[in-house]
Design an enzyme around this catalytic site. Structure first.
Site, mmCIF file in Angstrom:
data_model
loop_
_atom_site.group_PDB
_atom_site.id
_atom_site.type_symbol
_atom_site.label_atom_id
_atom_site.label_comp_id
_atom_site.label_asym_id
_atom_site.label_seq_id
_atom_site.Cartn_x
_atom_site.Cartn_y
_atom_site.Cartn_z
ATOM 1 C CG ASN A 83 4.345 -1.549 5.226
ATOM 2 O OD1 ASN A 83 5.393 -1.831 5.773
ATOM 3 N ND2 ASN A 83 3.165 -2.753 4.806
ATOM 4 C CB CYS A 123 -1.033 0.069 1.032
ATOM 5 S SG CYS A 123 -0.311 0.092 2.730
ATOM 6 C CB CYS A 170 -3.734 1.715 7.148
ATOM 7 S SG CYS A 170 -3.587 3.098 7.971
ATOM 8 N NE ARG A 171 -4.503 1.712 1.853
ATOM 9 C CZ ARG A 171 -4.439 2.265 0.707
ATOM 10 N NH1 ARG A 171 -5.256 2.300 -0.019
ATOM 11 N NH2 ARG A 171 -3.433 3.075 0.719
ATOM 12 C CB SER A 172 0.119 -3.557 2.717
ATOM 13 O OG SER A 172 0.970 -2.696 3.374
ATOM 14 C CG ASP A 189 -5.152 5.971 2.276
ATOM 15 O OD1 ASP A 189 -5.245 5.678 3.858
ATOM 16 O OD2 ASP A 189 -4.483 6.703 1.896
HETATM 17 P P1 4NP Z 1 -1.921 2.862 4.021
HETATM 18 O O1 4NP Z 1 -2.402 4.150 4.771
HETATM 19 O O2 4NP Z 1 -1.328 3.297 2.802
HETATM 20 O O3 4NP Z 1 -2.782 2.020 4.225
HETATM 21 O O4 4NP Z 1 -0.929 2.556 5.124
HETATM 22 C C1 4NP Z 1 -1.751 5.313 4.855
HETATM 23 C C2 4NP Z 1 -0.897 5.634 5.773
HETATM 24 C C3 4NP Z 1 -0.145 6.816 5.892
HETATM 25 C C4 4NP Z 1 -0.308 7.845 5.108
HETATM 26 C C5 4NP Z 1 -1.155 7.576 3.846
HETATM 27 C C6 4NP Z 1 -1.910 6.364 3.800
HETATM 28 N N1 4NP Z 1 0.454 8.953 4.962
HETATM 29 O O5 4NP Z 1 0.187 9.811 4.085
HETATM 30 O O6 4NP Z 1 1.193 9.167 5.874
#
Ligand code: 4NP
Length: 156
Positions: free
Chosen positions: A10, A7, A12-14, A120
């Protein structure tokens, strides 16, 4: 066999998908190398978002992952590179060393979900994480079945 979930951050989703897939593979006694990574570098070395860990723990998927960034060698070391959304797909396809034939959207594996992208949840509310968990769970079940069944195909 090996699967890397990708994702953006790294955190939240993945890592949620990684935790689910590890639990399902363990339950099925399947020995599969499983990890997750982000296209972005902001959260390298951090634990997963507390909201992601909550939903994982509630569902029996403890998440001990520390965030890391995607590396070119991942395209050699993993059979499946599984992304969450269209921005991930674009970034992963453009990564040095990308192996296009190994890359898929997680939701492509779920025939019952017409969506292609896992949204997201980072800037949203707690319930967004429950939604992500449910989407990832169904797709991970199907991905695991596909991997197990692909091994059972015997050449005539
Ligand atoms: P992820 O979510 O891609 O599912 O881990 C996010 C976590 C952090 C950020 C964006 C998306 N960020 O902009 O810091």
């Amino acid at each position: 066999m090996s699967v890397l979930f990708v994702c953006l951050g790294n955190i939240c989703r993945s890592p949620i998908a990684e935790g689910i897939f590890r639990k399902l593979a363990n339950e099925a006694n399947e020995n599969i190398k499983i990890d997750s990574a982000g296209t972005g570098s902001w959260h390298i070395g951090e634990r997963s978002d507390p909201r992601a860990r909550r939903v994982g723990e509630m569902n029996g998927c403890p998440m001990n992952h520390l965030a890391r960034q995607l590396q070119s060698k991942d395209f050699e070391e993993y059979d499946h590179i599984v992304v969450m959304d269209a921005a991930n797909m674009r970034d992963v396809l453009a990564w040095p060393g990308a192996r296009k034939e190994k890359i898929s959207y997680l939701l492509q594996w779920d025939p019952d979900n017409d969506d292609l992208e896992v949204p997201d949840p980072y800037y949203g509310e707690e319930d967004g994480f429950d939604n992500v968990y449910a989407m990832c769970y169904s797709a991970c079940e199907n991905l695991l079945s596909a991997i197990v069944n692909s091994r059972r195909i015997v050449e005539p």
